[in-house]
Scaffold this active site. Structure first.
Site, short mmCIF file in Angstrom:
data_model
loop_
_atom_site.label_atom_id
_atom_site.label_comp_id
_atom_site.label_asym_id
_atom_site.label_seq_id
_atom_site.Cartn_x
_atom_site.Cartn_y
_atom_site.Cartn_z
N ILE A 73 0.85 -1.18 0.00
CA ILE A 73 0.00 0.00 0.00
C ILE A 73 0.89 1.24 0.00
CG2 ILE A 73 -0.24 -0.01 2.54
CD1 ILE A 73 -3.14 1.06 2.03
N PRO A 92 6.84 12.10 -0.38
CA PRO A 92 7.90 13.01 0.06
C PRO A 92 7.30 14.33 0.53
CG PRO A 92 8.45 12.02 -2.05
CD PRO A 92 7.03 11.66 -1.78
N PHE A 100 8.92 5.45 1.17
CA PHE A 100 8.83 4.58 2.34
C PHE A 100 7.80 3.47 2.15
CE2 PHE A 100 9.78 8.76 4.74
CZ PHE A 100 11.13 8.65 4.49
N GLU A 139 -4.07 -1.53 11.87
CA GLU A 139 -2.66 -1.36 11.51
C GLU A 139 -1.83 -1.01 12.74
OE1 GLU A 139 0.20 1.70 8.96
OE2 GLU A 139 -1.96 1.70 8.59
N HIS A 159 24.20 -7.04 27.55
CA HIS A 159 25.12 -7.79 26.71
C HIS A 159 26.51 -7.15 26.65
CE1 HIS A 159 21.48 -9.75 25.16
NE2 HIS A 159 22.23 -10.58 24.46
N GLY A 214 29.54 -5.06 25.25
CA GLY A 214 30.00 -4.79 23.89
C GLY A 214 29.42 -5.73 22.87
N GLY A 232 3.13 4.01 10.75
CA GLY A 232 1.75 3.82 11.21
C GLY A 232 1.20 5.04 11.91
#
Length: 383
Positions: free
Chosen positions: A124, A129, A157, A246, A342, A344, A367
């Site tokens: 869709i 822009p 996008f 959505e 975690h 590095g 969205g």
């Protein structure tokens, strides 16, 4: 807390999806990220698995299941493995509701069989822009010329735009009025093989790298009138009708990723030692994971409640906005904390937490940005 949204059918489906991911996705996902999308035949495999047709009525070849809970299962299992299904989410969670609600009987017969099999992938195209979340600012035009529309403009996008076979394009079929900027928008289901239809740049993103995102342009593209979705001029109304689902889909994905991040972090801190002790033995580690688990539990409760509301036809735009706002913010906080645990290695792409981290950032943008979500919620509060 005991979860009540799933039954034995959902759990059997979960097992099937988990096995499919282990066999068909996880071993090759790095290759998909390098290519920018799955191979085209992967969508046919999803079609063979039956996931495209879950919510399609039986008369068109689907399973006729109306519940969103199967999509929740898929989201959870993809997050658990830190993978994605490329353009699947747009195809099923964004496009399909429009087809089921607004397509004519002829259109459903023409499109849904190939939609279910994966032979016709759909996307869709709303964003342009310069317009971003302002759908009323759409400049792409579709001028009536006999039994065709002449489509001109550009979109950006567009998730799934590289591999899509047909795209729902939102275009202006008549000028906006001073009283209503949203008037005059329509939705055309455009065949991507049409002359004048061009896929521009495949956009390079910091995350979701196995999901293609593209720029599209239209130069005098002739679209048959019978490919108009619904009625001319009612496009904005149609778009707002599906935005709640959505946005719930984004919330579901965000909650699922946050929950998966905790599991990745738990495994890492139990295996990693510092100063001769497992990282899990330090109070800071325990407290961070406790904070994360509490936030994810709250997000899960909100997601489950909204999924139940959607299935019952009671999910409001404001409730969906609350769910997206809360879950995407939780996702950002939780994944960031789990990456920190975690050390590095959290910054190294071979660890799944790094993929979750980069994939998560966009959920507060697409969205409708979270600032837009706050506006919707505030309006509902009448403040």
């Amino acid at each position: 807390m005991r979860r009540t949204v799933f039954n034995k059918d959902h759990e059997a489906f979960r097992t099937m999806i988990r096995d499919f991911i282990a066999a068909e996705v996880a071993p090759v996902y790095d290759e998909w990220e390098k290519a920018g999308h799955p191979p085209r035949d992967f969508y046919n495999k999803l079609g063979e698995l039956g996931v495209f047709g879950i919510q399609v009525p039986e008369e068109y070849g689907g399973a006729g299941e109306t519940s969103f809970k199967y999509q929740l299962v898929i989201s959870e299992e993809c997050a658990r493995a830190a993978v994605g299904f490329g353009g699947y989410g747009v195809h099923v969670n964004l496009v399909l509701p429009y087809l089921l609600k607004y397509a004519s009987e002829d259109q459903k017969k023409r499109w849904l069989p190939d939609f279910i099999s994966g032979d016709m992938m759909m996307a869709i195209a709303m964003t342009e822009p310069g317009t971003g979340s302002d759908l009323a600012g759409i400049q792409t035009t579709a001028r009536r010329d006999g039994d065709h529309y002449i489509l001109n403009g550009a979109k950006t996008f567009i998730t799934g735009g590289v591999l899509a076979d047909r795209v729902l394009v939102v275009a202006r079929t008549s000028p906006a009025t001073p009283e209503n900027r949203r008037a005059g928008l329509s939705i055309l289901a455009v065949d991507t093989k049409s002359e004048g239809y061009t896929v521009g740049r495949k956009l390079e993103k910091i995350g979701l790298r196995a999901s293609d995102t593209a720029e599209l342009s239209f130069t005098d593209v002739r679209v048959p009138v019978e490919d108009l979705l619904g009625e001319e001029g009612r496009g904005f109304e149609y778009l707002t009708h599906n935005l709640a689902e959505e946005r719930l889909g984004i919330a579901v994905s965000s909650y699922s990723s946050a929950a998966a991040a905790i599991e990745f972090a738990k495994r890492y801190v139990q295996e990693r030692t510092v100063f001769g002790k497992p990282v899990s033995s330090f109070q800071n580690t325990k407290f961070v994971l406790a904070e994360c688990a509490t936030e994810v539990e709250a997000a899960q409760a909100l997601v489950d409640r909204c999924v139940e509301a959607l299935d019952a036809g009671e999910l409001t735009p404001a409730d969906a906005a609350k769910c997206k706002l809360f879950c995407t913010e939780v996702e950002g906080r939780v994944i960031d904390k789990c990456l920190q645990l975690h050390g590095g290695y959290g910054y190294i792409l071979e660890y799944p937490i790094a993929r979750l981290y980069t994939d998560a950032r966009v959920t507060r943008i697409y969205g409708g940005t979270n600032e837009v979500m706050k506006t919707i919620i505030a309006k509902d509060l009448r403040v």
